[in-house]
Design a protein around this motif. Sequence first.
Motif, short mmCIF file in Angstrom:
data_model
loop_
_atom_site.label_atom_id
_atom_site.label_comp_id
_atom_site.label_asym_id
_atom_site.label_seq_id
_atom_site.Cartn_x
_atom_site.Cartn_y
_atom_site.Cartn_z
N THR A 1 0.84 -1.20 0.00
CA THR A 1 0.00 0.00 0.00
C THR A 1 0.88 1.25 0.00
OG1 THR A 1 -0.07 -0.01 2.40
CG2 THR A 1 -1.90 -1.09 1.27
N TYR A 2 0.26 2.35 -0.38
CA TYR A 2 0.98 3.64 -0.34
C TYR A 2 -0.02 4.75 -0.08
CZ TYR A 2 -0.72 4.17 -5.17
OH TYR A 2 -1.52 4.25 -6.28
N ARG B 1 -1.75 -1.48 -4.37
CA ARG B 1 -1.42 -1.74 -5.78
C ARG B 1 -2.27 -2.88 -6.31
NH1 ARG B 1 1.74 2.29 -7.16
NH2 ARG B 1 3.45 2.76 -5.75
N ASP C 1 -5.28 0.56 -9.12
CA ASP C 1 -5.04 0.48 -7.67
C ASP C 1 -6.38 0.57 -6.93
OD1 ASP C 1 -2.48 0.27 -8.40
OD2 ASP C 1 -1.85 2.25 -7.70
#
Length: 255
Positions: free
Chosen positions: A5-6, A65, A70
Amino acid sequence: MAQPTYALRALVLRRTKLGESDLILTLLAEDGSQQRAVAKGARKPKSSFAARTEPFCVVDCLLARGRSLDILKEARLVAAHDHLRTGLEASAASAPVAELLGRVSQRDLANPRLFQSACRALDAMEGADDNHALALSAAELLKILAFSGLRPSLEVCVGCGDAIELTEGASVPFSAIDGGVVCDACRSGLEAVPVDAATLCWAQYFLTSTFNAVAAGPADISASFSVLHLAQDLVRAHVGSPLKSLEFLFTSGLF
Ligand SMILES: [Zn+2]
Protein backbone atom coordinates in the motif's frame (compact mmCIF):
# COMPACT_ATOMS: atom_id res chain seq x y z
CA MET A 1 0.43 -12.07 0.45
CA ALA A 2 -0.97 -8.60 1.20
CA GLN A 3 -0.70 -6.10 -1.60
CA PRO A 4 1.73 -3.24 -0.95
CA THR A 5 0.00 0.00 0.00
CA TYR A 6 0.98 3.64 -0.34
CA ALA A 7 -0.37 6.99 0.83
CA LEU A 8 -1.47 9.68 -1.62
CA ARG A 9 -3.07 13.10 -1.26
CA ALA A 10 -5.25 13.73 -4.30
CA LEU A 11 -8.06 15.80 -5.77
CA VAL A 12 -11.00 13.81 -7.16
CA LEU A 13 -11.59 15.00 -10.73
CA ARG A 14 -14.19 12.52 -11.91
CA ARG A 15 -15.86 9.26 -11.03
CA THR A 16 -17.33 6.60 -13.25
CA LYS A 17 -19.49 3.65 -12.38
CA LEU A 18 -17.95 0.21 -12.33
CA GLY A 19 -20.19 -2.80 -12.01
CA GLU A 20 -23.03 -2.81 -9.47
CA SER A 21 -21.58 -0.82 -6.60
CA ASP A 22 -18.02 0.30 -7.37
CA LEU A 23 -16.55 3.51 -8.75
CA ILE A 24 -13.46 4.31 -10.74
CA LEU A 25 -11.96 7.56 -9.49
CA THR A 26 -9.87 9.81 -11.70
CA LEU A 27 -7.50 11.62 -9.35
CA LEU A 28 -5.04 14.46 -9.64
CA ALA A 29 -2.23 13.41 -7.32
CA GLU A 30 -0.30 15.90 -5.23
CA ASP A 31 2.64 15.68 -7.65
CA GLY A 32 0.31 16.71 -10.49
CA SER A 33 0.20 13.32 -12.17
CA GLN A 34 -3.09 11.60 -12.94
CA GLN A 35 -4.05 8.38 -11.16
CA ARG A 36 -7.04 6.12 -11.40
CA ALA A 37 -8.26 3.97 -8.56
CA VAL A 38 -11.21 1.73 -7.73
CA ALA A 39 -13.39 2.60 -4.72
CA LYS A 40 -15.08 -0.70 -3.94
CA GLY A 41 -18.65 -0.51 -2.71
CA ALA A 42 -18.61 3.30 -2.96
CA ARG A 43 -22.08 3.40 -4.50
CA LYS A 44 -23.68 1.47 -1.64
CA PRO A 45 -25.74 3.84 0.52
CA LYS A 46 -23.83 3.09 3.70
CA SER A 47 -20.37 3.20 2.15
CA SER A 48 -17.94 5.38 4.06
CA PHE A 49 -16.32 6.22 0.72
CA ALA A 50 -19.44 7.71 -0.86
CA ALA A 51 -19.16 11.25 0.53
CA ARG A 52 -15.37 11.32 0.42
CA THR A 53 -14.93 10.46 -3.22
CA GLU A 54 -17.11 13.14 -4.81
CA PRO A 55 -15.59 15.37 -7.48
CA PHE A 56 -13.67 18.35 -5.97
CA CYS A 57 -12.94 16.48 -2.72
CA VAL A 58 -9.30 16.63 -1.64
CA VAL A 59 -8.56 13.35 0.09
CA ASP A 60 -5.70 11.63 1.87
CA CYS A 61 -5.88 8.14 0.40
CA LEU A 62 -4.36 4.82 1.27
CA LEU A 63 -4.13 2.77 -1.91
CA ALA A 64 -3.20 -0.83 -2.58
CA ARG A 65 -1.42 -1.74 -5.78
CA GLY A 66 -3.69 -3.67 -8.08
CA ARG A 67 -2.98 -5.54 -11.28
CA SER A 68 -4.50 -2.92 -13.55
CA LEU A 69 -6.04 -0.29 -11.25
CA ASP A 70 -5.04 0.48 -7.67
CA ILE A 71 -7.63 -0.07 -4.93
CA LEU A 72 -8.74 2.62 -2.47
CA LYS A 73 -8.41 1.21 1.06
CA GLU A 74 -8.92 4.32 3.20
CA ALA A 75 -9.94 7.89 2.48
CA ARG A 76 -9.68 10.87 4.84
CA LEU A 77 -11.30 14.09 3.73
CA VAL A 78 -8.97 17.11 3.64
CA ALA A 79 -11.36 19.55 1.91
CA ALA A 80 -14.89 18.70 0.79
CA HIS A 81 -15.67 21.78 -1.37
CA ASP A 82 -19.39 21.07 -0.84
CA HIS A 83 -20.57 24.33 -2.34
CA LEU A 84 -18.97 23.44 -5.70
CA ARG A 85 -21.35 20.49 -5.99
CA THR A 86 -24.50 21.96 -4.48
CA GLY A 87 -24.51 25.52 -5.84
CA LEU A 88 -25.77 25.53 -9.43
CA GLU A 89 -23.63 28.46 -10.61
CA ALA A 90 -20.61 27.45 -8.52
CA SER A 91 -20.88 23.93 -9.89
CA ALA A 92 -21.09 25.13 -13.52
CA ALA A 93 -18.14 27.46 -12.96
CA SER A 94 -15.91 24.81 -11.37
CA ALA A 95 -16.68 21.87 -13.70
CA PRO A 96 -14.38 23.18 -16.50
CA VAL A 97 -11.48 23.28 -14.02
CA ALA A 98 -11.84 19.56 -13.27
CA GLU A 99 -12.37 18.74 -16.95
CA LEU A 100 -9.25 20.61 -18.11
CA LEU A 101 -7.14 19.10 -15.30
CA GLY A 102 -8.31 15.68 -16.45
CA ARG A 103 -7.27 16.50 -20.01
CA VAL A 104 -3.80 17.94 -19.39
CA SER A 105 -2.61 15.73 -16.50
CA GLN A 106 -0.98 12.43 -17.36
CA ARG A 107 -0.07 9.23 -15.60
CA ASP A 108 3.52 9.26 -14.32
CA LEU A 109 4.07 12.86 -15.43
CA ALA A 110 4.72 15.05 -12.39
CA ASN A 111 3.59 18.68 -12.58
CA PRO A 112 3.09 19.76 -8.93
CA ARG A 113 1.94 23.28 -9.81
CA LEU A 114 -1.24 21.78 -11.32
CA PHE A 115 -2.28 20.37 -7.94
CA GLN A 116 -1.24 23.40 -5.89
CA SER A 117 -2.99 25.81 -8.20
CA ALA A 118 -6.16 23.67 -8.40
CA CYS A 119 -6.45 23.44 -4.61
CA ARG A 120 -5.99 27.19 -4.19
CA ALA A 121 -8.49 27.93 -6.95
CA LEU A 122 -11.13 25.55 -5.56
CA ASP A 123 -10.65 26.85 -2.01
CA ALA A 124 -11.18 30.39 -3.27
CA MET A 125 -14.20 29.37 -5.37
CA GLU A 126 -15.76 27.56 -2.42
CA GLY A 127 -15.92 30.83 -0.48
CA ALA A 128 -16.71 33.14 -3.39
CA ASP A 129 -19.97 34.58 -4.67
CA ASP A 130 -21.08 33.32 -8.09
CA ASN A 131 -19.58 36.19 -10.10
CA HIS A 132 -16.20 35.78 -8.45
CA ALA A 133 -16.41 31.99 -8.88
CA LEU A 134 -16.70 32.63 -12.63
CA ALA A 135 -13.67 34.96 -12.58
CA LEU A 136 -11.68 32.42 -10.54
CA SER A 137 -12.59 29.69 -13.04
CA ALA A 138 -11.31 31.84 -15.93
CA ALA A 139 -8.11 32.55 -13.96
CA GLU A 140 -7.52 28.89 -13.14
CA LEU A 141 -8.13 27.69 -16.71
CA LEU A 142 -5.47 30.11 -17.98
CA LYS A 143 -3.06 29.08 -15.21
CA ILE A 144 -3.59 25.37 -15.99
CA LEU A 145 -2.78 26.10 -19.64
CA ALA A 146 0.29 28.10 -18.58
CA PHE A 147 1.55 25.29 -16.30
CA SER A 148 1.06 22.90 -19.23
CA GLY A 149 3.32 24.95 -21.49
CA LEU A 150 0.44 26.74 -23.21
CA ARG A 151 0.66 30.22 -21.69
CA PRO A 152 -0.73 32.63 -24.28
CA SER A 153 1.40 35.58 -25.38
CA LEU A 154 -0.76 38.61 -24.61
CA GLU A 155 1.57 41.57 -25.13
CA VAL A 156 4.14 40.32 -27.64
CA CYS A 157 3.42 39.36 -31.26
CA VAL A 158 3.75 35.60 -31.75
CA GLY A 159 4.99 36.22 -35.32
CA CYS A 160 7.86 38.64 -34.80
CA GLY A 161 8.21 39.33 -31.07
CA ASP A 162 7.32 43.03 -31.27
CA ALA A 163 5.52 44.52 -28.26
CA ILE A 164 1.82 45.15 -28.83
CA GLU A 165 0.08 47.96 -27.01
CA LEU A 166 -3.32 47.06 -25.60
CA THR A 167 -5.18 50.34 -26.19
CA GLU A 168 -8.52 50.75 -24.47
CA GLY A 169 -11.41 50.22 -26.86
CA ALA A 170 -9.22 48.69 -29.59
CA SER A 171 -9.30 45.12 -30.81
CA VAL A 172 -6.17 43.08 -31.39
CA PRO A 173 -5.71 40.08 -33.72
CA PHE A 174 -5.33 36.89 -31.69
CA SER A 175 -4.24 33.53 -33.04
CA ALA A 176 -5.18 30.60 -30.81
CA ILE A 177 -3.18 28.16 -32.92
CA ASP A 178 -0.04 30.34 -32.72
CA GLY A 179 -0.73 31.02 -29.05
CA GLY A 180 -1.24 34.76 -28.77
CA VAL A 181 -1.58 38.26 -30.17
CA VAL A 182 -0.41 39.19 -33.64
CA CYS A 183 0.84 42.56 -34.96
CA ASP A 184 -0.57 44.14 -38.14
CA ALA A 185 2.55 43.26 -40.13
CA CYS A 186 2.31 39.54 -39.28
CA ARG A 187 -1.44 39.30 -39.48
CA SER A 188 -1.76 38.25 -43.13
CA GLY A 189 0.43 35.18 -42.62
CA LEU A 190 -1.35 33.93 -39.50
CA GLU A 191 -4.84 32.69 -38.72
CA ALA A 192 -6.12 35.37 -36.31
CA VAL A 193 -9.44 36.77 -35.09
CA PRO A 194 -9.98 40.17 -33.46
CA VAL A 195 -10.21 40.14 -29.65
CA ASP A 196 -11.01 43.17 -27.48
CA ALA A 197 -7.94 44.65 -25.85
CA ALA A 198 -9.94 44.69 -22.60
CA THR A 199 -10.32 40.88 -22.74
CA LEU A 200 -6.55 40.52 -23.17
CA CYS A 201 -5.99 42.86 -20.20
CA TRP A 202 -8.34 40.75 -18.09
CA ALA A 203 -6.52 37.58 -19.19
CA GLN A 204 -3.20 39.18 -18.23
CA TYR A 205 -4.66 40.18 -14.86
CA PHE A 206 -5.93 36.63 -14.23
CA LEU A 207 -2.59 35.08 -15.20
CA THR A 208 -0.53 37.35 -12.96
CA SER A 209 -2.83 37.60 -9.91
CA THR A 210 -3.19 35.25 -6.97
CA PHE A 211 -6.59 33.63 -6.42
CA ASN A 212 -7.04 35.63 -3.23
CA ALA A 213 -6.49 38.82 -5.22
CA VAL A 214 -8.98 37.74 -7.91
CA ALA A 215 -11.50 36.79 -5.20
CA ALA A 216 -11.16 40.22 -3.61
CA GLY A 217 -10.95 42.17 -6.87
CA PRO A 218 -13.52 43.27 -9.45
CA ALA A 219 -15.65 40.54 -11.07
CA ASP A 220 -17.15 41.49 -14.42
CA ILE A 221 -19.31 38.66 -15.76
CA SER A 222 -18.97 39.55 -19.43
CA ALA A 223 -15.19 39.97 -19.08
CA SER A 224 -14.96 36.56 -17.39
CA PHE A 225 -17.00 34.99 -20.20
CA SER A 226 -14.76 36.61 -22.83
CA VAL A 227 -11.67 35.16 -21.15
CA LEU A 228 -13.38 31.76 -20.85
CA HIS A 229 -14.03 31.87 -24.63
CA LEU A 230 -10.35 32.70 -25.18
CA ALA A 231 -9.39 29.71 -22.98
CA GLN A 232 -11.76 27.47 -24.94
CA ASP A 233 -10.13 28.60 -28.23
CA LEU A 234 -6.70 27.70 -26.81
CA VAL A 235 -7.99 24.31 -25.62
CA ARG A 236 -9.49 23.60 -29.04
CA ALA A 237 -6.22 24.54 -30.77
CA HIS A 238 -3.78 22.77 -28.44
CA VAL A 239 -5.49 20.21 -26.19
CA GLY A 240 -8.05 18.72 -28.57
CA SER A 241 -11.82 18.93 -28.53
CA PRO A 242 -13.44 21.85 -26.66
CA LEU A 243 -14.33 21.43 -22.97
CA LYS A 244 -17.91 20.12 -22.76
CA SER A 245 -18.49 21.76 -19.40
CA LEU A 246 -17.50 25.15 -20.86
CA GLU A 247 -19.89 24.67 -23.78
CA PHE A 248 -22.58 23.97 -21.18
CA LEU A 249 -21.62 27.10 -19.25
CA PHE A 250 -21.82 29.23 -22.43
CA THR A 251 -25.29 27.96 -23.34
CA SER A 252 -26.78 27.41 -19.88
CA GLY A 253 -28.16 30.91 -19.35
CA LEU A 254 -26.66 30.86 -15.85
CA PHE A 255 -25.04 34.13 -14.70
ZN1 LIG B 1 4.48 40.56 -35.63
